[in-house]
Scaffold this motif. Structure first.
Motif, short mmCIF file in Angstrom:
data_model
loop_
_atom_site.label_atom_id
_atom_site.label_comp_id
_atom_site.label_asym_id
_atom_site.label_seq_id
_atom_site.Cartn_x
_atom_site.Cartn_y
_atom_site.Cartn_z
N ALA A 172 0.63 -1.11 0.19
CA ALA A 172 0.12 -0.01 -0.09
C ALA A 172 0.82 1.08 0.14
N LEU A 173 1.81 1.25 0.83
CA LEU A 173 2.66 2.46 0.80
C LEU A 173 3.50 2.71 -0.56
N VAL A 174 4.07 1.61 -1.21
CA VAL A 174 4.43 1.62 -2.33
C VAL A 174 3.79 2.18 -3.51
N ALA A 175 2.43 1.93 -3.37
CA ALA A 175 1.34 2.47 -4.26
C ALA A 175 1.04 3.77 -4.15
N VAL A 176 1.33 4.35 -2.81
CA VAL A 176 1.11 5.65 -2.63
C VAL A 176 2.45 6.39 -3.20
N VAL A 177 3.38 6.12 -3.03
CA VAL A 177 4.76 6.48 -3.53
C VAL A 177 4.49 6.44 -5.11
N VAL A 178 4.15 5.40 -5.90
CA VAL A 178 4.12 5.44 -7.01
C VAL A 178 3.27 6.58 -7.62
N PHE A 179 2.25 6.63 -6.90
CA PHE A 179 0.96 7.66 -7.29
C PHE A 179 1.54 9.13 -7.15
N THR A 180 2.40 9.24 -6.19
CA THR A 180 2.83 10.60 -5.97
C THR A 180 4.05 11.04 -6.78
N VAL A 181 5.04 9.95 -7.17
CA VAL A 181 6.14 10.53 -7.97
C VAL A 181 6.27 9.80 -9.22
N VAL A 182 5.75 8.80 -9.65
CA VAL A 182 5.86 8.19 -11.05
C VAL A 182 5.18 8.75 -12.14
N ARG A 183 5.86 8.91 -13.07
CA ARG A 183 5.12 9.53 -14.26
C ARG A 183 5.30 8.75 -15.30
N ASP A 184 4.30 8.46 -16.42
CA ASP A 184 4.37 7.57 -17.43
C ASP A 184 5.45 7.91 -18.49
N ALA A 185 5.89 9.27 -18.61
CA ALA A 185 6.91 9.43 -19.56
C ALA A 185 7.38 10.93 -19.25
N PRO A 186 8.58 11.28 -19.79
CA PRO A 186 8.72 12.62 -19.55
C PRO A 186 7.91 13.63 -20.18
N VAL A 187 7.63 14.94 -19.65
CA VAL A 187 6.93 15.64 -20.21
C VAL A 187 7.58 16.97 -21.00
#
Length: 187
Positions: A172-187
């Motif tokens: 669950a904690l990793v899911a929160v970190v993913v939601f907060t930090v990860v982006r599918d691709a550079p913008v």
């Protein structure tokens, strides 16, 4: 190859390491499971069969979902499913709910590998993709070490519910970190 790319990759790898851990915790706890649910070794093997069957059946839909919704969303879904499965297993009072818990783990596990690998060509230059992909698959086997050492120690020292509860909270904690930090691709 940017720092942001390495950060996103490392978070994805962390999610995958935890997925491998979640996949293998039940094997570490098999003797405890037999006693907890009063089942035979043959019934224990049904858990593995169900989880692997769900994992295999979900591979194509998981890939399609990553293509449609992106790695970030599917890594969050994966972590949520893995957390739900482990938390349910932590408190499951009967065999039916324990099997459902392993179905959730199988579904969450099916999504993570495809989602992490889909990030690699978006964040790394083409010549680096094969190397980063191989390193990803090698590092993720650390999840087996996590289930064999710290999880097994926690299971032995604290018992079934705390061990599977901690495993679920970790996803669950990793899911929160993913939601907060990860982006599918550079913008």
């Amino acid at each position: 190859m940017t720092r942001k790319g390495w950060l996103i990759w490392s978070i994805g790898v962390s999610a995958y390491i935890l997925a491998v851990m979640q996949r293998t915790t039940f094997g570490i706890a098999s003797l405890d499971a037999a006693a907890r649910f009063a089942i035979t070794p043959g019934a224990l093997s049904a858990f593995v069969f169900v989880q692997v069957a769900v994992y295999i059946a979900a591979q194509i839909p998981a890939g399609l979902a990553v293509d449609r919704f992106g790695s970030r969303a599917m890594l969050v879904v994966s972590g949520t499913l893995l957390a739900a499965g482990q938390l349910l297993l932590a408190v499951a009072p009967n065999l039916a709910l324990a099997v459902l818990a392993r179905v959730l783990v199988g579904l969450g596990d099916a999504v993570v590998f495809v989602a992490v690998l889909a990030l690699v060509p978006r964040w790394f230059p083409a010549p680096r993709v094969p190397l980063v992909t191989q390193v990803t698959t090698i590092l993720c086997q650390l999840g087996q070490v996590l289930s064999a050492l710290p999880f097994a120690a926690l299971l032995r020292d604290a018992g079934w519910t705390p061990a599977f509860g901690v495993a679920g909270v970790a996803s669950a904690l990793v899911a929160v970190v993913v939601f907060t930090v990860v982006r599918d691709a550079p913008v």
